[in-house]
Design an enzyme around this catalytic site. Structure first.
Site: not given
Ligand SMILES: Cc1cc2nc3c(=O)[nH]c(=O)nc-3n(C[C@H](O)[C@H](O)[C@H](O)COP(=O)(O)O)c2cc1C
Length: 401
Positions: A211-213
């Site tokens: 995923g990412n932030h």
């Protein structure tokens, strides 16, 4: 604008969160509203009429009948109100409201009310999860009421999860936004705005993902602002903790890039403006392990394959839509953003650079530059709500050309 001069009817029912209502009343009174409080008989176990009437500066009613042989008119109070707020709303009061079980002053007043109704449910974890509560909240929404969802956290029982009544500031903001939206210009009336938000999660196995932030904040602020301007908003969000209480916003939650692609093209054809602010993962594991991958070897290789490029596909399939993309860059920012604008057939791109302090993923603020094929505009560091205004102002100025 806000709540100044507004007549606010607050109905309190019998939950622990009733103590928070004092703060809400004090806030509304400070801001110049008139506040009338009514309570269910059970609410009296949790808060006193004395403390509430002192803050609201009006008598508090729990009963149809007064001691002096007269009655407290639910009809008069209901018609007096510009807005009614049921907070905290217990499972019991919610059920009575949606099913018309009119056996106390609160429900009789609610059923006579013609004004907008806000509901702030507060329950213990399992009560909030119960299918009957979920169904009753959906019914309340179908009746056109505004639900201010319960929040996550520690509950009075000691359990942890969703069920805490929204904080008084959140309730006050929802009501103020409602009154403010009446005074903003409806410049996007009749338009459908499609917005993507948040990250995507690409599964590795049943418990892990790539995923990412991205927090989703920018997309949610855009959705809120577009709705205030009268648009019908379709908001497609990857996993995020953002919530939205707005009847003009249709929220669809998805997990992976592939799911987001499918959802986007359910609505793209009918959109007038499409804003892709989601941080979609470029790659996903080629295969998703059926069982949790065990920690057997010293290293693990996961083969990744390219995800569908949602924004590029939107550009290819563009007919009448005004298409806006986002670029989050760490180097050669302007060049990369302009390249993306061309390559993906966008009408406008919003650049935020991770080099700018306060800009990008997790912050409540953002600092952007906007490019079209012929124009460039730079903006100061602002709250994401204000950035959403700048972006939509720019979109509207382009639509007028
Ligand atoms: C200490 C205590 C806390 C309670 N908290 C809640 C609550 O947060 N939410 C809820 O739905 N019911 C709660 N209840 C149960 C309600 O008080 C009960 O269902 C009552 O019949 C509600 O009546 P009313 O909806 O007319 O106020 C609580 C009960 C007790 C004794």
């Amino acid at each position: 604008m806000g709540v100044s001069g507004k007549k606010i009817l607050i109905a309190v029912s019998g939950g622990i969160a009733a103590y928070k209502i004092h703060f809400l009343i004090r806030d509304f009174i400070k801001k110049g509203a008139e506040v009338q409080v009514i309570m269910t008989p059970d609410a009296e176990h949790f808060v006193t009429k004395l403390s509430i009437s002192t803050l609201s500066k009006k008598p508090v009613y729990t009963d149809f009948y007064s001691d002096n042989g007269t009655w407290n008119s639910h009809v008069e109070m209901a018609l007096w109100a510009d807005v009614m707020i049921v907070a905290p709303c217990t499972a019991n009061t919610l059920a009575k409201m949606v099913h018309g079980m009119c056996d106390n002053l609160v429900i009789a007043t609610y059923m006579s009310a013609k004004c907008p109704v806000f509901i702030a449910p507060a329950m213990d974890l399992d009560m909030y999860q119960h299918p009957s509560t979920k169904q009753n909240l959906e019914l309340a929404e179908d009746y056109g009421h505004f639900i201010i969802p319960a929040e996550n956290g520690e509950l009075a029982s000691g359990l942890i999860g969703q069920g805490r009544m929204a904080e008084p500031e959140t309730i006050a903001k929802a009501v103020e936004d409602f009154f403010n939206s009446g005074s903003t210009n409806k410049s996007l009336e009749g338009k459908t705005v499609l917005i993507t938000a948040g990250p995507t999660y690409e599964a590795i196995d049943p418990v892990r993902f790539i995923g990412n932030h991205s927090s989703g904040k920018m997309g949610f602020s855009l959705a809120e602002e577009a709705s205030k301007r009268g648009a019908k908003v379709i908001l497609i969000s990857g996993p995020s903790s953002q919530v939205i209480n707005d009847q003009n916003v249709e929220l669809h939650r998805v997990t992976s890039a592939k799911e987001m692609l499918v959802k986007v093209f359910e609505f793209y054809e009918n959109a007038d403006i499409a804003i892709a602010s989601a941080a979609v993962a470029d790659y996903a594991p080629k295969e998703v392990a059926k069982e949790k991958i065990k920690k057997n070897d010293d290293s693990l290789t996961i083969e990744l394959v390219k995800n569908p490029d949602i924004l590029k596909t939107m550009g290819e399939k563009k007919s009448h839509q005004f298409l806006v993309g986002f670029a989050l860059e760490t180097q050669n920012e302007e060049e990369n953003a302009k390249g993306k604008l061309e390559k993906k057939n966008l009408d406008m791109i919003v650049l935020n650079s991770l080099r700018d302090e306060g800009a990008g993923f997790k912050n409540d603020t953002n600092k952007i530059k906007i490019f079209t094929k012929t124009e460039k505009k730079e903006f100061d560091l602002k709250s994401k709500d204000d950035v959403a205004k700048d972006i939509l102002n720019f979109v509207e100025s382009q639509l007028l050309k």
